[in-house]
Design a protein around this motif. Structure first.
Motif, PDB file in Angstrom:
ATOM      1  N   THR A 180       0.827  -1.213   0.000  1.00 21.27           N
ATOM      2  CA  THR A 180       0.000   0.000   0.000  1.00 21.27           C
ATOM      3  C   THR A 180       0.852   1.250   0.000  1.00 21.27           C
ATOM      4  O   THR A 180       0.592   2.215  -0.722  1.00 21.27           O
ATOM      5  CB  THR A 180      -0.933  -0.008   1.218  1.00 21.27           C
ATOM      6  OG1 THR A 180      -1.766  -1.168   1.171  1.00 21.27           O
ATOM      7  CG2 THR A 180      -1.789   1.255   1.256  1.00 21.27           C
ATOM      8  N   VAL A 181       1.899   1.219   0.811  1.00 22.67           N
ATOM      9  CA  VAL A 181       2.793   2.378   0.876  1.00 22.67           C
ATOM     10  C   VAL A 181       3.454   2.615  -0.473  1.00 22.67           C
ATOM     11  O   VAL A 181       3.570   3.746  -0.952  1.00 22.67           O
ATOM     12  CB  VAL A 181       3.842   2.179   1.978  1.00 22.67           C
ATOM     13  CG1 VAL A 181       4.910   3.271   1.898  1.00 22.67           C
ATOM     14  CG2 VAL A 181       3.186   2.196   3.333  1.00 22.67           C
ATOM     15  N   ILE A 182       3.862   1.539  -1.125  1.00 19.05           N
ATOM     16  CA  ILE A 182       4.530   1.682  -2.429  1.00 19.05           C
ATOM     17  C   ILE A 182       3.553   2.240  -3.465  1.00 19.05           C
ATOM     18  O   ILE A 182       3.885   3.141  -4.238  1.00 19.05           O
ATOM     19  CB  ILE A 182       5.101   0.331  -2.890  1.00 19.05           C
ATOM     20  CG1 ILE A 182       6.260  -0.077  -1.973  1.00 19.05           C
ATOM     21  CG2 ILE A 182       5.555   0.393  -4.342  1.00 19.05           C
ATOM     22  CD1 ILE A 182       6.784  -1.479  -2.234  1.00 19.05           C
ATOM     23  N   LEU A 183       2.322   1.680  -3.496  1.00 19.52           N
ATOM     24  CA  LEU A 183       1.332   2.183  -4.447  1.00 19.52           C
ATOM     25  C   LEU A 183       1.015   3.655  -4.197  1.00 19.52           C
ATOM     26  O   LEU A 183       0.877   4.450  -5.129  1.00 19.52           O
ATOM     27  CB  LEU A 183       0.048   1.350  -4.361  1.00 19.52           C
ATOM     28  CG  LEU A 183       0.126  -0.072  -4.918  1.00 19.52           C
ATOM     29  CD1 LEU A 183      -1.166  -0.813  -4.650  1.00 19.52           C
ATOM     30  CD2 LEU A 183       0.413  -0.014  -6.422  1.00 19.52           C
ATOM     31  N   PHE A 184       0.914   4.007  -2.925  1.00 19.15           N
ATOM     32  CA  PHE A 184       0.637   5.397  -2.598  1.00 19.15           C
ATOM     33  C   PHE A 184       1.787   6.301  -3.049  1.00 19.15           C
ATOM     34  O   PHE A 184       1.584   7.411  -3.557  1.00 19.15           O
ATOM     35  CB  PHE A 184       0.406   5.546  -1.093  1.00 19.15           C
ATOM     36  CG  PHE A 184      -0.033   6.927  -0.689  1.00 19.15           C
ATOM     37  CD1 PHE A 184      -1.311   7.377  -0.942  1.00 19.15           C
ATOM     38  CD2 PHE A 184       0.865   7.782  -0.045  1.00 19.15           C
ATOM     39  CE1 PHE A 184      -1.700   8.642  -0.583  1.00 19.15           C
ATOM     40  CE2 PHE A 184       0.468   9.059   0.313  1.00 19.15           C
ATOM     41  CZ  PHE A 184      -0.817   9.490   0.054  1.00 19.15           C
ATOM     42  N   GLY A 185       2.959   5.785  -2.918  1.00 14.08           N
ATOM     43  CA  GLY A 185       4.125   6.554  -3.369  1.00 14.08           C
ATOM     44  C   GLY A 185       4.102   6.758  -4.865  1.00 14.08           C
ATOM     45  O   GLY A 185       4.406   7.853  -5.369  1.00 14.08           O
ATOM     46  N   PHE A 186       3.758   5.667  -5.607  1.00 14.70           N
ATOM     47  CA  PHE A 186       3.654   5.810  -7.064  1.00 14.70           C
ATOM     48  C   PHE A 186       2.569   6.816  -7.440  1.00 14.70           C
ATOM     49  O   PHE A 186       2.713   7.586  -8.397  1.00 14.70           O
ATOM     50  CB  PHE A 186       3.363   4.451  -7.708  1.00 14.70           C
ATOM     51  CG  PHE A 186       4.589   3.623  -7.932  1.00 14.70           C
ATOM     52  CD1 PHE A 186       5.636   4.102  -8.703  1.00 14.70           C
ATOM     53  CD2 PHE A 186       4.704   2.359  -7.364  1.00 14.70           C
ATOM     54  CE1 PHE A 186       6.763   3.330  -8.918  1.00 14.70           C
ATOM     55  CE2 PHE A 186       5.826   1.596  -7.575  1.00 14.70           C
ATOM     56  CZ  PHE A 186       6.868   2.077  -8.347  1.00 14.70           C
TER      57      PHE A 186
END
Length: 617
Positions: free
Chosen positions: A16-22
C-alpha cells in the motif's frame, strides 16, 4: 508465555505504501509536466482568439473609414484555465489593450493634380498632417513562451515575437491601381483584465472624396508612424505587400515607415483618400475649406451650391455657410456637406465658411449674370414628374438624363452628382447616393431616394449635376396610403406566354413569368381599366431579366386608349432585382392603359413581381 511471530500483514502494508508513493509521484509528474502543457495550449488558443479579434477590429475600422458606419468588436483580454480537482492552476491570464500615440501621418513631395477646384490645392499648400495612434495588445502568459505582442495600425495587424515580426493581415494603404487610403486612428482605449471588452470603431470623417495627387520635387512619400519596436523589420514586411515599384524603409530616428511610390508613373495615377476613425466617443470634424458645385456663373433665379469639406477632404454636415451678395443669408449643409442658395439679382456673390476674412480657401465667388447659363455644353434633366411624391417610409429609384445642350443627343459616360437641400424644417434627412455614369442614351438612375426618418409634409430640393449644368426637382413626402396605385386587370398573349398573371397584381414576392413560345419571342400586353385623369408613373418590380445572347433587351411600351405612346423603356440583365420607374406624365381623360412587353429573342425571359400605375399628387 510465548507469542508467535506472525508476519502475514506486512506485505499488504508495504504494498500500500509503495502504491501510494507511485500515486504521489504520478500526480507530481502530471502537475509538473502535463498541467503546464495543457495550460500552454489554453494560452495559445487564447492568443489566436485575440489575433482574430484584432483582425475583426481592423475590418471594422476600414469599414467605418469607407462607409461612415459604426461597428463594435469584442476582444478577450485574458483567459481562465479549466478547473482541476487534484491539481493547482496558476492565476488567470490577464491582458492589456491600449492605444499609443505615435505621431503624424504625412504625405510628402506631392501636390494636387489637375481637376479639383483651386481651393483644394490652396488648402493642401498648408501641409496638413494627421495625428494618429496605434492599438496594442499584450498578455502576461504563464506557460506560452514567445507569445506575440500585437499592434494594429495603418490597416495591418503586426505580430512581434522576440526574434521575428510578421503581419497577420494585408495592407490597404496603396492599391495596384494607385488608390491611396490613409486613416488616422484617434480616441483612447485603456483596458486591462481577464474578461472581454468591446471596442467601437466610429467614423469621425469617412473617406467620401478622393483627390488626385502628383509628384513634386521627388517621388511621393507616405510617412506612417509606428508603435512597433523594430521599424526596420516592419518596413521589410510592408515592402513585401506593396505593389510593384513601391518601396518601404524605416526612419529609425522618428519611428516611422516611409513608403515611396513608384518613380516614372503616370502623374495622374494616384488618388488620395483620407479618413479619421475614433475608438471611443471623442472626435469631431470641422470645416477646413469650401468648393463650388456646378458652374460658377449663373443667372438670377438659378441655384448656386457649395460643398464644405474638412481637412480630410470629406464633406462636413451641419456647417454654416454665409452667402454674401446683394443680401446676406446663412445656410446649413446637409449630410452631403452641401448648401444651396438662389440669388435673384445680378452681381457678385461670396460663399464663405468660418466667418469672413479668412484664408482664400474658406470662400468661393460666383457671378450672377443675366447672360449666364445660355452657352452650356451639358443639359441635365430629371426624367421624373415634378414634384416627385414619395410616401413616408418608402423609397424609389429616380432617373436622370444628360444630353448635349446643342444637339440634344445623350452623352455617354457622364458623371452625375446627386444632392439635396431641405425646404424649411424637416424631421430627418434622406439618403441619396450618386448614380453610376450615364449609358449610351445619356440615362442613369439614382438607385434609391430613401427618406429615412423624413415625415409627411417634409419637402426637399433634389439636384442633379453633370458638367456645367444642374437640374432641380422637388420631392414631397406624404403619408402612407396617399398615392393611388392601380394594378393591371387583364393580360393578353400576342405571342409567347404569361403564366401566373395574378402575381403581377400585388407585391407579395411571387412572380409572373413572360416567356417565348417555339421560335417566337414573347409579346404580352396588360391592361389597366378606367384609369382616372392625373399624373402617373409606371412602377415595375423586376425579379429577373434573362436575355438570350445578342438580345437587344425587352421593350416595355405604355399606350393610351387611342394608341398614343405615353412612355417606353428597355429592360436588360442589369435591371434584375430592381424597381423600374417610368414617368408617364398626365393621363387625361379617364381611359384604359396598356403596357406591352416585347422580347427581342425567342429565349428572352422576364420574371416580374408587380406592375402598377401610381398617381402623383
Amino acid at each position: 508465555m510465548r507469542f508467535s511471530r506472525d508476519r502475514r500483514g506486512q506485505s499488504v502494508v508495504v504494498g500500500t505504501v509503495i502504491l501510494f508513493g507511485f500515486l504521489i509521484l504520478a500526480l507530481g509528474i502530471y502537475q509538473v509536466q502535463v498541467v503546464p502543457t495543457e495550460n500552454a495550449d489554453v494560452e495559445y488558443e487564447h492568443s489566436q482568439q485575440v489575433e482574430d479579434g484584432l483582425g475583426d477590429l481592423r475590418n471594422a475600422v476600414l469599414d467605418a473609414a469607407a462607409t461612415g458606419s459604426t461597428r463594435s468588436t469584442q476582444i478577450p483580454l485574458g483567459t481562465r484555465y479549466p478547473s482541476r480537482t487534484f491539481f493547482v492552476n496558476p492565476p488567470p491570464v490577464s491582458g492589456s489593450l491600449t492605444t499609443q500615440e505615435t505621431g503624424e501621418i504625412r504625405v510628402r513631395n506631392a501636390t494636387i493634380g489637375g481637376g479639383p477646384h483651386e481651393n483644394v490645392g490652396l488648402y493642401w499648400g498648408t501641409n496638413p498632417a494627421y495625428e494618429t495612434r496605434s492599438l496594442r495588445y499584450d498578455a502576461r502568459y504563464n506557460e506560452f513562451r514567445n507569445a506575440p505582442r500585437l499592434t494594429y495600425e495603418h490597416s495591418v495587424v503586426a505580430a512581434e515575437f522576440d526574434d521575428a515580426l510578421l503581419l497577420r493581415s494585408g495592407q490597404t494603404v496603396l492599391s495596384e491601381d494607385g488608390e491611396i487610403s490613409l486613416t488616422a486612428l484617434t480616441g483612447t482605449v485603456s483596458e486591462n483584465g481577464i474578461t472581454r471588452r468591446s471596442v467601437d470603431a466610429r467614423a469621425v470623417s469617412a473617406s467620401d472624396t478622393t483627390v488626385p495627387i502628383v509628384p513634386d520635387n521627388g517621388p511621393i512619400t507616405l510617412e506612417l508612424p509606428t508603435a512597433v519596436a523594430d521599424p526596420a523589420a516592419l518596413a521589410t514586411r510592408w515592402e513585401e505587400r506593396l505593389p510593384a515599384g513601391a518601396t518601404a524603409a524605416a526612419a529609425e530616428a522618428n519611428g516611422t515607415v516611409r513608403i515611396t511610390l513608384a518613380n516614372g508613373s503616370d502623374p495622374l495615377r494616384y488618388r488620395l483618400g483620407l479618413s479619421e476613425v475614433s475608438l471611443d466617443t471623442s472626435g469631431t470634424t470641422e470645416p477646413a475649406y469650401v468648393v463650388p458645385v456646378g458652374d460658377g456663373n449663373v443667372a438670377p433665379g438659378e441655384q448656386v451650391r457649395v460643398e464644405v469639406r474638412d481637412r480630410y477632404n470629406n464633406p462636413v454636415p451641419d456647417a454654416t455657410v454665409l452667402f454674401d451678395g446683394t443680401t446676406r443669408t446663412n445656410r446649413t449643409t446637409g449630410d452631403d456637406g452641401r448648401a444651396a442658395f438662389t440669388p435673384n439679382e445680378t452681381g457678385s456673390l461670396l460663399a464663405a465658411i468660418n466667418g469672413t476674412g479668412g484664408p482664400d480657401y474658406e470662400s468661393v465667388s460666383f457671378e450672377i449674370d443675366d447672360g449666364a447659363g445660355t452657352n452650356r455644353a451639358f443639359d441635365v434633366e430629371w426624367d421624373e414628374a415634378d414634384p416627385i411624391v414619395i410616401e413616408e417610409g418608402s423609397s424609389r429609384p429616380l432617373d436622370v438624363r444628360v444630353s448635349d445642350a446643342a444637339s440634344g443627343t445623350g452623352i455617354d459616360g457622364a458623371a452625375v452628382d446627386a444632392s439635396f437641400a431641405p425646404r424649411g424644417s424637416v424631421s430627418d434627412l434622406p439618403s441619396v447616393p450618386d448614380p453610376p455614369e450615364t449609358g449610351p442614351d445619356g440615362m442613369t438612375t439614382v438607385d434609391t431616394f430613401d427618406p429615412n426618418g423624413a415625415a409627411a409634409g417634409d419637402s426637399f430640393d433634389l439636384y442633379a449635376t453633370a458638367g456645367d449644368d444642374v437640374d432641380r426637382i422637388v420631392v414631397n413626402i406624404v403619408e402612407p396610403g396617399t398615392l393611388t396605385r392601380l394594378y393591371p386587370d387583364t393580360a393578353a398573349q400576342n405571342a409567347g406566354t404569361i403564366s401566373d398573371f395574378p402575381n403581377m397584381q400585388n407585391e407579395d414576392g411571387t412572380v409572373a413569368v413572360l416567356d417565348g413560345s417555339g421560335p417566337n419571342a414573347f409579346d404580352v400586353e396588360t391592361t389597366t381599366q378606367s384609369v382616372p385623369s392625373g399624373d402617373y408613373t409606371l412602377e415595375l418590380g423586376i425579379e429577373t431579366v434573362s436575355l438570350q445572347g445578342g438580345s437587344a433587351g425587352i421593350d416595355v411600351t405604355v399606350e393610351g386608349e387611342d394608341g398614343t405612346a405615353l412612355g417606353s423603356t428597355t429592360l436588360t440583365n442589369a435591371d434584375s432585382n430592381s424597381d423600374v420607374t417610368l414617368d408617364l406624365g398626365t393621363i387625361d381623360p379617364e381611359q384604359d392603359i396598356t403596357v406591352r412587353y416585347e422580347g427581342n429573342r425567342q429565349n428572352d425571359d422576364l420574371d416580374i413581381d408587380y406592375q402598377r400605375l401610381v398617381q402623383q399628387r
